[in-house]
Structures are given as C-alpha cells and as structure tokens.
Design a protein around this motif. Sequence first.
Motif, PDB file in Angstrom:
ATOM      1  N   GLN A  13       0.828  -1.201   0.000  1.00  0.00           N
ATOM      2  CA  GLN A  13       0.000   0.000   0.000  1.00  0.00           C
ATOM      3  C   GLN A  13       0.865   1.255   0.000  1.00  0.00           C
ATOM      4  N   THR A  14       0.274   2.336  -0.412  1.00  0.00           N
ATOM      5  CA  THR A  14       0.959   3.629  -0.367  1.00  0.00           C
ATOM      6  C   THR A  14       1.474   3.902   1.044  1.00  0.00           C
ATOM      7  N   LYS A  87       5.081   5.118  -3.181  1.00  0.00           N
ATOM      8  CA  LYS A  87       4.003   5.838  -3.835  1.00  0.00           C
ATOM      9  C   LYS A  87       3.514   5.031  -5.035  1.00  0.00           C
ATOM     10  N   PRO A  88       2.280   5.272  -5.467  1.00  0.00           N
ATOM     11  CA  PRO A  88       1.791   4.553  -6.653  1.00  0.00           C
ATOM     12  C   PRO A  88       2.702   4.718  -7.870  1.00  0.00           C
ATOM     13  N   GLU A  89       3.339   5.871  -8.004  1.00  0.00           N
ATOM     14  CA  GLU A  89       4.226   6.095  -9.148  1.00  0.00           C
ATOM     15  C   GLU A  89       5.520   5.305  -9.068  1.00  0.00           C
ATOM     16  N   THR A  91       5.358   2.133  -8.875  1.00  0.00           N
ATOM     17  CA  THR A  91       4.975   0.865  -9.490  1.00  0.00           C
ATOM     18  C   THR A  91       5.741   0.657 -10.785  1.00  0.00           C
ATOM     19  N   SER A 126      -0.309   0.170  -4.316  1.00  0.00           N
ATOM     20  CA  SER A 126      -1.716   0.496  -4.458  1.00  0.00           C
ATOM     21  C   SER A 126      -2.038   1.799  -3.720  1.00  0.00           C
ATOM     22  N   SER A 127      -2.972   2.533  -4.289  1.00  0.00           N
ATOM     23  CA  SER A 127      -3.343   3.825  -3.684  1.00  0.00           C
ATOM     24  C   SER A 127      -4.455   3.654  -2.662  1.00  0.00           C
TER      25      SER A 127
END
Length: 127
Positions: A13-14, A87-89, A91, A126-127
Amino acid sequence: QVQLVESGGGLVQTGGSLRLSCAASEHTFSNYAMGWFRQAPGKERDFIASISKSGDRTGYADSVKGRFTISRDNAKNLVYLQMDSLKPEDTAKYYCAAARNVYYTYSPRMPWEYDYWGQGTQVTVSS
C-alpha cells in the motif's frame, strides 16, 4: 558471465516499505558496481540507485532520494534496495544490474555503463 537474480517485489500500500535483494553468481562480486533501474509499462528504463565497487559511494535519482537506500554485502554477493514511503508512481518492474569496467569509487547511472542485468521483480504500490 554474471547472473543476477532479484527478489523481494510484491504488492504494497501507499506509504509502505519493501526491500529488494539481488543475488549475484560472481564470486568476485566486489569487482562490480551495482545499480537498480525500473521500468513501467510503456516507459523507458530509468535509473534509481547505484553503489560503487567499494560500497562507499552511492547515487540516487531525484524521484527516490530520501526514500530509497541502496546497500551491498560483498561477503554474501548481495545488493539491496530498501524502499520506504512508497508511492503509486513507484509501481514498475525493478532490475538489478552489474558494471565491471568503472572506477572503484564510481557509482554509474547510465544503462550503457552496465554489463549484466537481472530478469526483474515487480513492485506494485496500491493507492
């Protein structure tokens, strides 16, 4: 020929953390500077972090500075990437790479400076 095998990827998770490991087959592991790169679908492979043969010089991309830490254990032929505050970015598929023909205290940043690459490990945030 150096074989590199990454592990430690997964879904987080974030704000979470992961530690990636890269195991090298080469018994003269300390003869290689090591780096981590990542590639998201449809994007180029980007530099993340690198560490010199000596282990006392490191370099980071601005996007991960202060959140990721690269380290190495020459006795175990391992290089690590500790990833915090994900962070999601972040990924992407993360790749380990080894560079032989660089100065002992240099931490390379360019893909063309590296001689060997692993198959990658997927990190999904994941956000």
